[in-house]
Design an enzyme around this catalytic site. Sequence first.
Site, mmCIF file in Angstrom:
data_model
loop_
_atom_site.group_PDB
_atom_site.id
_atom_site.type_symbol
_atom_site.label_atom_id
_atom_site.label_comp_id
_atom_site.label_asym_id
_atom_site.label_seq_id
_atom_site.Cartn_x
_atom_site.Cartn_y
_atom_site.Cartn_z
ATOM 1 N N HIS A 82 23.565 -73.046 -85.467
ATOM 2 C CA HIS A 82 22.380 -72.989 -84.877
ATOM 3 C C HIS A 82 21.538 -73.640 -85.766
ATOM 4 O O HIS A 82 21.566 -73.859 -87.140
ATOM 5 C CB HIS A 82 21.842 -71.551 -85.269
ATOM 6 C CG HIS A 82 20.438 -71.266 -84.726
ATOM 7 N ND1 HIS A 82 19.924 -70.990 -83.564
ATOM 8 C CD2 HIS A 82 19.427 -71.313 -85.511
ATOM 9 C CE1 HIS A 82 18.798 -71.023 -83.455
ATOM 10 N NE2 HIS A 82 18.266 -70.982 -84.690
ATOM 11 N N ASP A 161 15.278 -58.328 -78.666
ATOM 12 C CA ASP A 161 14.551 -59.709 -79.447
ATOM 13 C C ASP A 161 13.560 -60.343 -78.754
ATOM 14 O O ASP A 161 12.571 -60.746 -79.006
ATOM 15 C CB ASP A 161 15.413 -60.668 -79.888
ATOM 16 C CG ASP A 161 14.994 -61.690 -80.417
ATOM 17 O OD1 ASP A 161 14.322 -61.777 -81.571
ATOM 18 O OD2 ASP A 161 15.271 -63.016 -79.809
ATOM 19 N N ARG A 168 5.322 -60.154 -81.353
ATOM 20 C CA ARG A 168 4.757 -60.846 -82.549
ATOM 21 C C ARG A 168 4.054 -62.209 -82.393
ATOM 22 O O ARG A 168 3.206 -62.549 -83.112
ATOM 23 C CB ARG A 168 6.154 -61.388 -83.336
ATOM 24 C CG ARG A 168 7.026 -60.114 -83.684
ATOM 25 C CD ARG A 168 8.526 -60.536 -84.356
ATOM 26 N NE ARG A 168 8.586 -61.480 -85.287
ATOM 27 C CZ ARG A 168 9.614 -62.418 -85.259
ATOM 28 N NH1 ARG A 168 10.518 -62.318 -84.619
ATOM 29 N NH2 ARG A 168 9.508 -63.250 -86.138
ATOM 30 N N SER A 183 16.069 -62.001 -85.892
ATOM 31 C CA SER A 183 15.986 -62.612 -84.452
ATOM 32 C C SER A 183 16.995 -63.715 -84.235
ATOM 33 O O SER A 183 17.722 -63.585 -83.296
ATOM 34 C CB SER A 183 14.464 -62.971 -84.358
ATOM 35 O OG SER A 183 14.258 -63.957 -83.120
ATOM 36 N N LYS A 187 20.847 -63.202 -81.886
ATOM 37 C CA LYS A 187 21.218 -64.077 -80.799
ATOM 38 C C LYS A 187 22.723 -64.788 -80.905
ATOM 39 O O LYS A 187 23.376 -64.813 -80.036
ATOM 40 C CB LYS A 187 20.090 -65.146 -80.360
ATOM 41 C CG LYS A 187 18.898 -64.366 -79.712
ATOM 42 C CD LYS A 187 17.740 -65.376 -79.476
ATOM 43 C CE LYS A 187 16.879 -65.710 -80.769
ATOM 44 N NZ LYS A 187 15.517 -65.606 -80.634
HETATM 45 N N1 URA Z 1 12.990 -68.303 -83.717
HETATM 46 C C1 URA Z 1 13.506 -67.365 -83.364
HETATM 47 O O1 URA Z 1 14.530 -67.407 -82.385
HETATM 48 N N2 URA Z 1 13.212 -66.060 -83.838
HETATM 49 C C2 URA Z 1 12.040 -65.963 -84.865
HETATM 50 O O2 URA Z 1 11.861 -64.883 -84.830
HETATM 51 C C3 URA Z 1 11.383 -67.295 -84.971
HETATM 52 C C4 URA Z 1 11.974 -68.370 -84.557
#
Ligand code: URA
Length: 433
Positions: A82, A161, A168, A183, A187
């Site tokens: 990632h 999320d 947020r 977060s 994923k």
């Molecule tokens: N990227 C994400 O996937 N989540 C976050 O909280 C911030 C950046």
Amino acid sequence: MRMVDLIEKKRDGHVLTTEEINFIVDGFTNGSIPDYQMSALSMAIFFKGMTEQERADLTMAMVNSGDTIDLADIEGIKVDKHSTGGVGDTTTLVLGPLVAAVDVPVAKMSGRGLGHTGGTIDKLEAIEGFHVEIDNQEFIDLVNKNKIAVIGQSGNLTPADKKLYALRDVTATVDSIPLIASSIMSKKIAAGADAIVLDVKTGAGAFMKSFDDAKELAGAMVRIGNNVGRNTMAVISDMSQPLGYAIGNALEVQEAIDTLQGKGPKDLEELCLVLGSQMVFLAGKAESLEDAREKLIEVMNNGKALEKFKVFLEAQGGDGSIVHDPSKLPQAKYVIEVEAKEDGYVSEIVADEIGTAAMILGAGRATKESEIDLAVGLMLRKKVGDKVAKGESLVTMYTNTEDVEKVKEIIYANMKISKEEVAEPVLVHGVIT
Ligand code: URA
Ligand code: CA
């Protein structure tokens, strides 16, 4: 359990239990906990933070809020990479075939998304015939056979999320390390990764502008991964200027082809070797990071990495011959040079602004509805530290319109030239293993 009591508990700096975090994430996902309570809790977390255990619990609660991808039928340790996002980041296109060539299974789920250029799928669609509309069984079979396949995002992954990130975004609670780290990790884990390599970017073009923030985020994610049973490593890499030379879809495919043969830009090659070594090591295909690096260099030099790219493209309907004849990639109508107005040394290339210039040419999407022009983009001819003479090309624009004055202006404003010599920026600021 009452949400108001849990908000108070966190507000006063106490630690939430696993059961309490599960209650919060379940309730927020199914709507029984309203946005205003979740906002208050997010703000409390912003100020009071979370322990390692809380972060791991939040991550797994978000993983379990929706579907998860089961890659158990794929042989071997599935390692995912990632990146926190940058400009002209061609690493994913290179790393897939590169590590697959040393037998690391690459089962990649990818997206399109907004940004300076398209996502990995958009870039791959610059290759005639290539498609990601394959079913799960075919995906698994292809990875077992070729060690690499890419499928489009499907399923209802980490809905908690998705909902929390949106909340947020409008409540000034994005910039919280525990929330960002859980977060991102949720994923990756939901997408089936057994092990994870993270490329946390730092610099003007990055989400984390300062090195200290990038280091803290990287460490937080590595600890979450390790605490929930996924071996995780991270690299903190420079995004003060774009990575490599190409910013654009077909242009980045070409750049990936060069890099797979060890003929690409040195910064891109180095980052791919550092990240790739971690992937190979975590997949159990090398004794050490050094051993992994040697194996990767070997497949770059003996043609196996490029051959793997060809096999992968053809397995998903693509014209594999482009790896030997990139002139078959979409070509822009006009090729226009942006020439230096003075002698000197390139002192700054503001990554996100240069990315925006590429997007204006059509290389990326400003909104979900925008159409991408796969042929267009920018090729940097100079990087920070390079000497430049008046009249030499700084950037080549590949464009389908001659109306490029605005883009030219952005490039001039964001590619600075100084009279004094400038040091090349450090590419890898740190690794966490
Ligand atoms: N990227 C994400 O996937 N989540 C976050 O909280 C911030 C950046
Ligand atoms: Ca690039």
